[in-house]
Design a protein around this motif. Structure first.
Motif, PDB file in Angstrom:
ATOM      1  N   ASP A 226       0.829  -1.210   0.000  1.00 25.53           N
ATOM      2  CA  ASP A 226       0.000   0.000   0.000  1.00 25.53           C
ATOM      3  C   ASP A 226       0.864   1.262   0.000  1.00 25.53           C
ATOM      4  OD1 ASP A 226      -2.293  -1.539   0.007  1.00 25.53           O
ATOM      5  OD2 ASP A 226      -2.545  -1.457   2.184  1.00 25.53           O
ATOM      6  N   ARG A 227       1.965   1.215   0.721  1.00 26.37           N
ATOM      7  CA  ARG A 227       2.845   2.384   0.827  1.00 26.37           C
ATOM      8  C   ARG A 227       3.611   2.648  -0.474  1.00 26.37           C
ATOM      9  NH1 ARG A 227       8.037   1.995   2.875  1.00 26.37           N
ATOM     10  NH2 ARG A 227       7.496   0.065   3.964  1.00 26.37           N
ATOM     11  N   CYS A 228       3.977   1.617  -1.183  1.00 22.62           N
ATOM     12  CA  CYS A 228       4.831   1.758  -2.376  1.00 22.62           C
ATOM     13  C   CYS A 228       4.138   1.310  -3.659  1.00 22.62           C
ATOM     14  CB  CYS A 228       6.123   0.956  -2.182  1.00 22.62           C
ATOM     15  SG  CYS A 228       7.098   1.441  -0.755  1.00 22.62           S
ATOM     16  N   ARG A 229       2.828   1.277  -3.634  1.00 23.51           N
ATOM     17  CA  ARG A 229       2.060   0.724  -4.757  1.00 23.51           C
ATOM     18  C   ARG A 229       2.408   1.374  -6.089  1.00 23.51           C
ATOM     19  NH1 ARG A 229      -3.660  -1.373  -5.130  1.00 23.51           N
ATOM     20  NH2 ARG A 229      -4.327  -0.982  -7.263  1.00 23.51           N
ATOM     21  N   ASP A 230       2.491   2.711  -6.123  1.00 26.94           N
ATOM     22  CA  ASP A 230       2.749   3.407  -7.378  1.00 26.94           C
ATOM     23  C   ASP A 230       4.116   3.041  -7.943  1.00 26.94           C
ATOM     24  OD1 ASP A 230       0.305   4.596  -7.167  1.00 26.94           O
ATOM     25  OD2 ASP A 230       1.066   6.490  -6.363  1.00 26.94           O
ATOM     26  N   GLU A 231       5.053   2.793  -7.063  1.00 26.14           N
ATOM     27  CA  GLU A 231       6.395   2.406  -7.508  1.00 26.14           C
ATOM     28  C   GLU A 231       6.439   0.947  -7.948  1.00 26.14           C
ATOM     29  OE1 GLU A 231      10.837   1.681  -5.561  1.00 26.14           O
ATOM     30  OE2 GLU A 231       9.242   2.641  -4.376  1.00 26.14           O
ATOM     31  N   LEU A 232       5.703   0.089  -7.263  1.00 22.32           N
ATOM     32  CA  LEU A 232       5.779  -1.348  -7.507  1.00 22.32           C
ATOM     33  C   LEU A 232       5.050  -1.774  -8.773  1.00 22.32           C
ATOM     34  CD1 LEU A 232       5.130  -2.566  -3.843  1.00 22.32           C
ATOM     35  CD2 LEU A 232       7.319  -2.601  -5.054  1.00 22.32           C
ATOM     36  N   LEU A 233       3.924  -1.118  -9.073  1.00 25.24           N
ATOM     37  CA  LEU A 233       3.117  -1.498 -10.226  1.00 25.24           C
ATOM     38  C   LEU A 233       3.492  -0.669 -11.444  1.00 25.24           C
ATOM     39  CD1 LEU A 233      -0.381  -1.927  -8.554  1.00 25.24           C
ATOM     40  CD2 LEU A 233       1.382  -3.652  -8.969  1.00 25.24           C
ATOM     41  N   GLN A 234       3.524  -1.316 -12.587  1.00 27.74           N
ATOM     42  CA  GLN A 234       4.000  -0.684 -13.819  1.00 27.74           C
ATOM     43  C   GLN A 234       2.824  -0.361 -14.746  1.00 27.74           C
ATOM     44  OE1 GLN A 234       6.819  -3.543 -15.292  1.00 27.74           O
ATOM     45  NE2 GLN A 234       8.014  -3.500 -13.394  1.00 27.74           N
ATOM     46  N   GLY A 235       1.975   0.546 -14.311  1.00 35.11           N
ATOM     47  CA  GLY A 235       0.888   1.032 -15.141  1.00 35.11           C
ATOM     48  C   GLY A 235      -0.196   0.002 -15.392  1.00 35.11           C
ATOM     49  N   ASP A 236      -0.893   0.184 -16.514  1.00 31.64           N
ATOM     50  CA  ASP A 236      -2.037  -0.661 -16.844  1.00 31.64           C
ATOM     51  C   ASP A 236      -1.648  -2.119 -17.020  1.00 31.64           C
ATOM     52  OD1 ASP A 236      -3.625   1.553 -16.750  1.00 31.64           O
ATOM     53  OD2 ASP A 236      -3.663   1.868 -18.928  1.00 31.64           O
ATOM     54  N   GLN A 237      -0.406  -2.379 -17.424  1.00 35.40           N
ATOM     55  CA  GLN A 237       0.003  -3.760 -17.651  1.00 35.40           C
ATOM     56  C   GLN A 237       0.000  -4.582 -16.362  1.00 35.40           C
ATOM     57  OE1 GLN A 237       4.003  -2.536 -19.036  1.00 35.40           O
ATOM     58  NE2 GLN A 237       4.828  -4.035 -17.596  1.00 35.40           N
ATOM     59  N   ASP A 238       0.042  -3.895 -15.223  1.00 35.67           N
ATOM     60  CA  ASP A 238       0.028  -4.595 -13.938  1.00 35.67           C
ATOM     61  C   ASP A 238      -1.354  -4.634 -13.302  1.00 35.67           C
ATOM     62  OD1 ASP A 238       2.521  -5.653 -13.652  1.00 35.67           O
ATOM     63  OD2 ASP A 238       3.373  -3.983 -12.529  1.00 35.67           O
ATOM     64  N   PRO A 240      -3.833  -6.725 -13.905  1.00 33.88           N
ATOM     65  CA  PRO A 240      -4.181  -8.089 -13.464  1.00 33.88           C
ATOM     66  C   PRO A 240      -3.490  -8.483 -12.157  1.00 33.88           C
ATOM     67  CG  PRO A 240      -3.741  -8.051 -15.816  1.00 33.88           C
ATOM     68  CD  PRO A 240      -3.316  -6.721 -15.284  1.00 33.88           C
ATOM     69  N   LEU A 241      -2.232  -8.078 -11.988  1.00 33.24           N
ATOM     70  CA  LEU A 241      -1.526  -8.368 -10.738  1.00 33.24           C
ATOM     71  C   LEU A 241      -2.184  -7.634  -9.575  1.00 33.24           C
ATOM     72  CD1 LEU A 241       0.794  -9.434  -8.970  1.00 33.24           C
ATOM     73  CD2 LEU A 241       2.211  -7.552  -9.841  1.00 33.24           C
ATOM     74  N   ALA A 242      -2.523  -6.372  -9.775  1.00 36.07           N
ATOM     75  CA  ALA A 242      -3.175  -5.601  -8.717  1.00 36.07           C
ATOM     76  C   ALA A 242      -4.511  -6.228  -8.336  1.00 36.07           C
ATOM     77  CB  ALA A 242      -3.375  -4.151  -9.162  1.00 36.07           C
ATOM     78  N   ASN A 243      -5.256  -6.669  -9.334  1.00 38.41           N
ATOM     79  CA  ASN A 243      -6.547  -7.312  -9.060  1.00 38.41           C
ATOM     80  C   ASN A 243      -6.361  -8.605  -8.273  1.00 38.41           C
ATOM     81  OD1 ASN A 243      -7.870  -5.273 -10.438  1.00 38.41           O
ATOM     82  ND2 ASN A 243      -8.001  -6.431 -12.363  1.00 38.41           N
ATOM     83  N   LYS A 244      -5.339  -9.356  -8.623  1.00 34.36           N
ATOM     84  CA  LYS A 244      -5.093 -10.620  -7.928  1.00 34.36           C
ATOM     85  C   LYS A 244      -4.693 -10.372  -6.478  1.00 34.36           C
ATOM     86  CE  LYS A 244      -5.414 -14.074  -9.361  1.00 34.36           C
ATOM     87  NZ  LYS A 244      -6.545 -15.049  -9.282  1.00 34.36           N
ATOM     88  N   LEU A 245      -3.880  -9.351  -6.229  1.00 36.37           N
ATOM     89  CA  LEU A 245      -3.473  -9.046  -4.855  1.00 36.37           C
ATOM     90  C   LEU A 245      -4.671  -8.588  -4.024  1.00 36.37           C
ATOM     91  CD1 LEU A 245      -0.024  -7.308  -5.440  1.00 36.37           C
ATOM     92  CD2 LEU A 245      -0.471  -9.598  -4.519  1.00 36.37           C
ATOM     93  N   GLU A 246      -5.566  -7.818  -4.633  1.00 36.33           N
ATOM     94  CA  GLU A 246      -6.769  -7.405  -3.903  1.00 36.33           C
ATOM     95  C   GLU A 246      -7.660  -8.604  -3.625  1.00 36.33           C
ATOM     96  OE1 GLU A 246      -7.370  -4.582  -2.404  1.00 36.33           O
ATOM     97  OE2 GLU A 246      -5.375  -3.988  -3.130  1.00 36.33           O
ATOM     98  N   GLN A 247      -7.717  -9.523  -4.569  1.00 37.73           N
ATOM     99  CA  GLN A 247      -8.499 -10.736  -4.361  1.00 37.73           C
ATOM    100  C   GLN A 247      -7.911 -11.560  -3.225  1.00 37.73           C
ATOM    101  OE1 GLN A 247      -8.664 -13.198  -7.855  1.00 37.73           O
ATOM    102  NE2 GLN A 247     -10.454 -14.328  -7.170  1.00 37.73           N
TER     103      GLN A 247
END
Length: 457
Positions: A226-238, A240-247
């Motif tokens: 949550d603290r570093c989300r913008d740095e960890l995720l690489q735009g729209d391509q990520d 699916p990864l973001a959705n999976k982590l929320e799931q």
């Protein structure tokens, strides 16, 4: 519960003489010395080194023995599941490995295949032990490997020859479990019945060490995410990864151990068509539970496994995924993961085929081929994909401990034994090794997602 004084007295009065008798009637005990081990080497155990000076038929011999006891007060032993873990570890040395040796003898194969797995065993006993205490105790006396040139590997990342050597011992170890199930089903069932189940979810009201550890793991991971989300995720391509982590957060954040229990129990459920990939696993197979021996050129030529306290009957993916995520260099993960998975499978399949071929009189040609097909790489790869996230979960709580400095690790070890449910243990656990560990863990999660290991979450 035995105290250090009681353990020392037991070694002095009983164990020393039982060990030297192992060397036969021509052996005489000249002298001996006992030394206590300290630090993280005895995280769950009380460890002692016993040095024996022997005279065998006129020849002087020194033997170094490592003696391991269950440590802690009764409350700690119960909350950490020490009674189960140490009972199962003794069961491996006393029952499982001897059954494997017997299968090899019946197959007219050299039993050094088993001898190479573990150190020589002088004593393996669990229960009420005369001369120790009135509580259930565990005593394990093993040949000390350091005088033979065995050493632990680097603290985290292993060399390629070390990783390959670990695959080379893990594959045959698992294959012996498979072969026992196929060729000696009654023996296999006896061994399964003798092993105490070690689940991740306990009855309500029972202190649960796994609940503590994976609460820390998820608190730490999602705070960092949550603290570093913008740095960890690489735009729209990520996305699916973001959705999976929320799931994963929605399904398991309140009870992370439910995720672990699903992997453990589902993988050996007979309703699963690939449950035959479950067997007696090491349970904690990584760099700090193996000893390496090197040749004159500095390359590994032998390896032995130690510390089977997490022994379970479950998917072999538990052993492989933890070992690979914990000990492979993250920058090589894309290439080294598939190579080591194939190497592990080849070593496993070669051993299984050799044993089955030696027993082909009891199998039809069709049965033999079917068993070999069942354990093909394609089926193994599909099975591993469903349970490979297990290794990431272990690393979430354990890798920061290995990356922490010695002072923090020592304090964490003491807090774990004395107050694992306390605020101080939780605070240090989520802070130890800082974001350096957090970035490494997130890299594992990303890799697992990209490989499809999180598809079922």
């Amino acid at each position: 519960m035995s105290t250090q004084r009681q353990q020392l007295d037991y070694i002095e009065r009983y164990l020393v003489y039982d060990i030297f008798k192992y060397f036969g009637e021509n052996a005489a005990l000249v002298s001996h010395r006992i030394q206590c081990s300290t630090g993280l080497d005895g995280f769950m155990s009380a460890l002692y080194t016993v040095e024996l000076d022997l005279n065998i038929a006129g020849n002087e011999k020194k033997e170094l023995v490592l003696v391991k006891f269950m440590k802690g007060e009764k409350e700690f032993r119960e909350s950490s599941k020490s009674y189960t873990q140490f009972s199962n570890e003794i069961f491996l040395y006393a029952e499982i490995l001897p059954a494997y040796e017997q299968l090899l003898r019946k197959s007219k194969l050299n039993t050094t295949l088993v001898d190479e797995f573990v150190p020589r065993t002088f004593r393996a006993q669990f229960g009420i032990i005369d001369g120790l205490s009135d509580d259930r105790e565990s005593v394990l006396a093993l040949q000390h490997l350091k005088p033979l040139g065995y050493e632990l590997g680097p603290r985290l990342i292993l060399r390629h020859d070390q990783l390959e050597a670990m695959c080379g011992v893990l594959g045959p170890y698992h294959a012996l479990g498979y072969a026992t199930r196929i060729l000696e089903p009654q023996v296999h069932q006896r061994l399964r019945d003798g092993l105490v189940t070690l689940p991740f979810v306990f009855d309500a009201g029972v202190s649960n060490v796994f609940e503590v550890l994976y609460r820390v793991a998820f608190d730490r991971f999602f705070e960092f995410y949550d603290r570093c989300r913008d740095e960890l995720l690489q735009g729209d391509q990520d996305t699916p990864l973001a959705n999976k982590l929320e799931q994963m957060r929605q399904r398991f954040f309140d009870q992370p151990i439910q995720l672990m229990e699903h992997i453990r129990s589902d993988s050996c459920d007979p309703k699963q068509s690939d449950s035959y990939f479950s067997t007696f696993v090491h349970g904690d197979f990584n760099r700090n539970n193996v000893m390496f021996h090197e040749d004159a050129d500095g390359k590994v030529d032998n390896i032995k496994m130690i510390d089977f306290q997490e022994l379970r009957y479950s998917s072999t993916a538990l052993d492989i995924s933890f070992f690979l995520y914990m000990n492979t260099p993250c920058e090589e993960r894309e290439t080294i993961f598939p190579r080591l998975l194939r190497l592990y499978h080849r070593k496993m399949h070669e051993t299984l085929e050799l044993i089955l071929q030696r027993n082909k009189d009891s199998l039809s040609d069709e049965q033999l081929q079917q068993f070999l097909d069942d354990y093909s790489f394609e089926r193994f790869e599909g099975h591993f994909k469903r349970y490979g996230f297990y290794g990431v979960m272990i690393c979430m709580h354990f890798m920061p401990w290995l990356m922490g400095n010695e002072q923090d690790c020592d304090r964490l070890s003491k807090l774990f034994e004395t107050d694992m449910h306390g605020e101080a243990f939780h605070k240090l656990s989520v802070e130890i090794a800082g974001d350096e560990a957090n970035y490494r863990i997130f890299g594992m999660v990303r890799h697992a997602f990209e490989q499809g290991y999180m598809d079922w979450i």
